[in-house]
Design a protein around this motif. Structure first.
Motif, PDB file in Angstrom:
ATOM      1  N   GLN A  59      31.790 -53.383 148.659  1.00 14.64           N
ATOM      2  CA  GLN A  59      33.300 -53.729 148.940  1.00 14.64           C
ATOM      3  C   GLN A  59      33.380 -55.091 147.925  1.00 14.64           C
TER       4      GLN A  59
ATOM      5  N   ALA B 263      50.905 -47.859 137.773  1.00 11.10           N
ATOM      6  CA  ALA B 263      50.358 -49.237 138.253  1.00 11.10           C
ATOM      7  C   ALA B 263      50.058 -49.796 136.795  1.00 11.10           C
TER       8      ALA B 263
ATOM      9  N   TRP C  43      43.860 -46.475 143.040  1.00 13.16           N
ATOM     10  CA  TRP C  43      42.723 -45.630 143.319  1.00 13.16           C
ATOM     11  C   TRP C  43      42.689 -44.486 142.608  1.00 13.16           C
TER      12      TRP C  43
ATOM     13  N   LYS D 131      49.298 -58.938 134.872  1.00 10.21           N
ATOM     14  CA  LYS D 131      48.026 -59.102 135.869  1.00 10.21           C
ATOM     15  C   LYS D 131      47.004 -58.000 135.496  1.00 10.21           C
TER      16      LYS D 131
ATOM     17  N   LEU E 236      53.048 -51.662 135.440  1.00  6.81           N
ATOM     18  CA  LEU E 236      53.371 -52.818 136.380  1.00  6.81           C
ATOM     19  C   LEU E 236      52.240 -53.980 135.857  1.00  6.81           C
TER      20      LEU E 236
ATOM     21  N   ARG F 128      40.374 -58.793 144.770  1.00  6.10           N
ATOM     22  CA  ARG F 128      41.367 -57.566 145.078  1.00  6.10           C
ATOM     23  C   ARG F 128      42.966 -58.031 144.788  1.00  6.10           C
ATOM     24  N   ARG F 129      43.195 -59.146 145.599  1.00  2.00           N
ATOM     25  CA  ARG F 129      44.589 -59.643 145.698  1.00  2.00           C
ATOM     26  C   ARG F 129      45.061 -60.405 144.366  1.00  2.00           C
ATOM     27  N   ARG F 130      44.176 -60.798 143.425  1.00  5.48           N
ATOM     28  CA  ARG F 130      44.498 -61.342 142.099  1.00  5.48           C
ATOM     29  C   ARG F 130      44.754 -60.158 141.185  1.00  5.48           C
TER      30      ARG F 130
ATOM     31  N   LEU G   9      46.363 -56.024 140.390  1.00  2.00           N
ATOM     32  CA  LEU G   9      47.130 -54.952 140.837  1.00  2.00           C
ATOM     33  C   LEU G   9      46.003 -53.984 141.131  1.00  2.00           C
ATOM     34  N   TYR G  10      46.275 -52.679 141.995  1.00  4.20           N
ATOM     35  CA  TYR G  10      45.210 -51.869 142.330  1.00  4.20           C
ATOM     36  C   TYR G  10      45.661 -50.555 142.049  1.00  4.20           C
TER      37      TYR G  10
ATOM     38  N   MET H 248      53.611 -57.344 134.554  1.00  6.05           N
ATOM     39  CA  MET H 248      53.550 -58.697 135.386  1.00  6.05           C
ATOM     40  C   MET H 248      52.591 -59.383 134.793  1.00  6.05           C
TER      41      MET H 248
ATOM     42  N   ARG I  87      32.961 -48.567 143.864  1.00  2.91           N
ATOM     43  CA  ARG I  87      32.809 -48.832 145.289  1.00  2.91           C
ATOM     44  C   ARG I  87      31.496 -48.897 145.625  1.00  2.91           C
TER      45      ARG I  87
END
Lengths: 295, 394
Positions: A172, A26, A185, A35, A29, A178-180, A182-183, A33, A169
């Motif tokens: 929420q 992660a 957990w 991001k 990436l 979240r879309r913008r 990378l994620y 990328m 968390r």
């Protein structure tokens, strides 16, 4: 920046952070990328440490923005030094002054990271503590890596900065945020990985002690306490028990006496110290420690 | 006029896009920009190992932590043809249970088997559906609730905004004024923190013993959700069901229909302790209780070991601003909490009041009049029935 997730993982290890395959992929990436990376996980699993280790590994400065309820643009982006501006107006008489020069600009973490994007790792810590309005402000920042200052124009990063966001968390986060990003957990690590972390972090701790601490900490996590112990608590417990044991060999006793290093909730302590039904003296903590020390 | 056709997908990309479609069919939300990120991530990684596609999916398609296991199963099912992944029930909206095949037979049968006392919650759960009466006019209830919620306690926001009077000077605004008036100081400007209503959390018991009151409680939840306070609603029966998004539907009938199809433990057994534990277990749910007015609408009939319920209530007391237990049994003027569970949690509650009736619910809300107690202060414990109020010694 890095040839593969494995080389990145090795660099993080040299900065005293052990990352598993998922986390190193992660981060790899995110760097590749350009991001931001959003890290979520229970408290105490090392989310903030990722940014610190990355800054060390990349030899960059860490710029940290600690989020809290009520944080706004003035705390996160920039602010004008109004007191100095007011004084300057009073003292200028007929002289022309530039009230919006850098002399009066107070850089806050996001602007500071943007202006030195090549040289910083930006940590936006505990973003779930901030409110929805601040999340919207972050959306704008993370989309373009730019900040609009009405009096000065737009400040844009020369290259995408390295940005790590963390969240426990407690609420929420908005889907758009979240879309913008990378994620990843981050969960509690596997026991063998956690033993290596305890050995690395705790310093003068024997391998057997690290093993017993990790077994005990995992035993405590299975008890569904109000506040499950994190990795940092495990490290501190190993250090505290080693100090108390000091060659006497009384390990279960040392662990028991240093329980305050790992359990920090009164209700949890009471539960762990309450004798089990049908037993004369054993309590849940005894069961956990006996199992852990017998390994 | 010619129709523009999208260019065909390159062969290597096709299975990846197919995978995204596949997980969307199984309930995962994936935005177009996430697909682009997914493909870019795979290009960056090589990939030299099939597992890297899975890891790229974790990072870019961002499955929630609870669903990651299911995401992995879908991944293995799609790319390696392993056994079909378990499907999770998806929420179907606007479905009247009576229109389902066999739906007419379901309710009478299961209601007749429902645990009417609510005292015999066992380890087994029983699925049950529920109808709600159509064509309800709730204008009166909304008006009643709207009047009461205006007086609920408020809290200061932490963010300062410009105001005519305030606790600190607004230098920014003052400076702008000075620039506008050639450096002349006009007047002091202030900033203050506006007051906003405290959030309300409703926990509604839908077990068999509460059957007669479930509908009015849901109507009440709908009315208060559409008032000026932020409201979160949960149902508790044999499990916990978050209902907030459904209660936000503007039309009451639509909300009730969707609620009826959303869970299957209507009028069954009750496990209050376990359901409250589930509420507290998810951090974003537990956080909703922080500083909130928490109302549990339940008769509190938890038979057997009630320690789990007491422990959960203790945590709620610590998180919430005020914690009230509203039971329809308190409609009886002679009511006093007799069950072991209610007696055990009594010291943890700010109010034990009546529910099951619009006026009783409005009355219970009015007990937390923000104008009477502006600061959190010491908790006032009371038992409030329809026509009397008893102070309880802690």
């Amino acid at each position: 920046m890095f040839a593969s997730p494995e080389t990145l993982s090795a660099r993080l290890a040299s900065a005293n952070y052990l990352a598993n395959e998922g986390l190193s992929t992660a981060i790899f990436l995110a760097l590749g990328m350009g991001k931001p990376l959003l890290l979520e996980g229970p408290p105490g699993v090392g989310k903030t440490e990722v940014a610190l280790a990355l800054a060390n590994g990349l030899e960059r400065n860490l710029v940290r923005l600690q989020c809290y309820e009520g944080i706004d643009a003035g705390h996160a982006l920039y602010e004008w030094n109004y007191a100095n501006q007011l004084l300057a107006i009073r003292q200028s008489s007929d002289r022309k002054i530039d009230l919006y020069s850098d002399d009066y600009l107070i850089e806050r973490p996001l602007l500071r990271a943007l202006r030195a994007a090549d040289d910083t790792v930006l940590l936006i810590d505990e973003v779930d503590r901030a409110d929805h309005e601040f999340e919207a402000l972050l959306l704008e920042f993370l989309a373009d890596y730019a900040i609009s200052i009405p009096e000065r124009g737009t400040v844009r990063a020369s290259t995408p900065p390295v940005v790590i966001l963390t969240s426990n968390r407690t609420r929420q986060l908005h889907e758009a945020l979240r879309r913008r990003c990378l994620y990843h957990w981050i969960d509690y690590p596997e026991p063998d990985m956690e033993e290596r972390i305890v050995m690395m972090r705790a310093g003068d701790v024997a391998a057997a002690t690290a093993k017993a601490v990790v077994a005990a900490v995992n035993g405590l996590r299975r008890l569904h306490l109000t506040k499950a112990p994190g990795i940092a608590e495990g490290v501190e417990w190993a250090q505290a028990a080693t100090l108390l044991e000091s060659g006497t060999g009384q390990w279960p006793d040392a662990f028991r006496r240093s329980i305050g290093a790992v359990i920090k909730d009164e209700e949890d302590l009471r539960f762990l110290m309450t004798p089990l039904a049908g037993e004369t003296s054993a309590d849940p903590l005894d069961s956990v420690l006996v199992q852990a020390c017998s390994r | 006029m010619t129709t523009l056709q999208p260019p065909p997908l390159p062969d290597p990309v096709r299975p990846l896009i197919g995978f995204v479609r596949y997980i969307r069919q199984h309930g995962f939300t994936v935005a177009p920009e996430q697909i682009t990120s997914f493909l870019t991530a795979i290009r960056l990684l090589g990939p030299d190992h099939p597992d890297q596609i899975r890891l790229a999916g974790h990072a870019t398609l961002a499955p929630p932590a609870e669903s990651r296991h299911r995401f992995d199963e879908l991944y293995r099912g799609f790319f390696f043809g392993e056994a079909n992944p378990p499907t999770e029930p998806r929420v179907k909206s606007n479905i009247d249970p009576a229109t389902r095949p066999g739906g007419e037979d379901l309710e009478p049968l299961q209601v007749s088997r429902a645990n009417k006392s609510g005292q015999v919650a066992s380890g087994a759960s029983m699925s049950s559906l529920r109808h709600f009466s159509p064509h309800i006019d709730d204008a009166a209830l909304r008006q009643l609730v709207g009047t009461v919620v205006r007086r609920l306690p408020t809290r200061h926001r932490l963010r300062f905004t410009a105001a005519a009077e305030g606790e600190r000077l607004d230098f920014r605004s003052a400076m702008r004024d000075m620039v506008r008036y050639d450096g002349d100081f006009q007047r002091l400007k202030y900033a203050s923190r506006p007051e906003v209503p405290r959030p309300v959390v409703l926990v509604i018991d839908i077990s068999g013993s509460m059957k007669a009151h479930t509908e009015i409680h849901l109507r009440f939840a709908h009315a208060i959700t559409h008032s000026s306070v932020p409201v979160s609603t949960y149902l508790i029966g044999s499990k916990l069901t978050p209902l907030t998004p459904i209660m936000k539907r503007k039309d009451l009938q639509t909300a009730l229909d969707e609620a009826s199809a959303y869970t299957d433990d209507w009028d069954g057994g009750t496990r209050i302790g376990s359901a409250l534990d589930q509420l507290l277990a998810v951090p974003c749910q537990a956080n909703q209780l922080r500083g909130a007015l928490v109302f549990v609408l339940s008769d509190g009939l938890e038979r057997g070991d009630h320690r789990q319920m007491v422990a959960a209530c203790r945590r709620i007391t610590r998180l919430a601003h005020r914690f009230a237990w509203l039971t329809p049994l308190a409609l009886d003027p002679e009511f006093s909490p007799r069950t072991a569970a209610l007696q055990a949690i009594l010291p943890l509650l700010d109010l034990v009041g009546a529910s099951g009736d619009p006026d009783a619910l409005a009355h219970a809300l009015s007990q937390f009049d923000g104008r009477r107690s502006r600061s959190p202060g010491r908790r006032r414990q009371s038992i409030d029935t329809t026509d009397r109020q008893l102070e309880v010694r802690p």
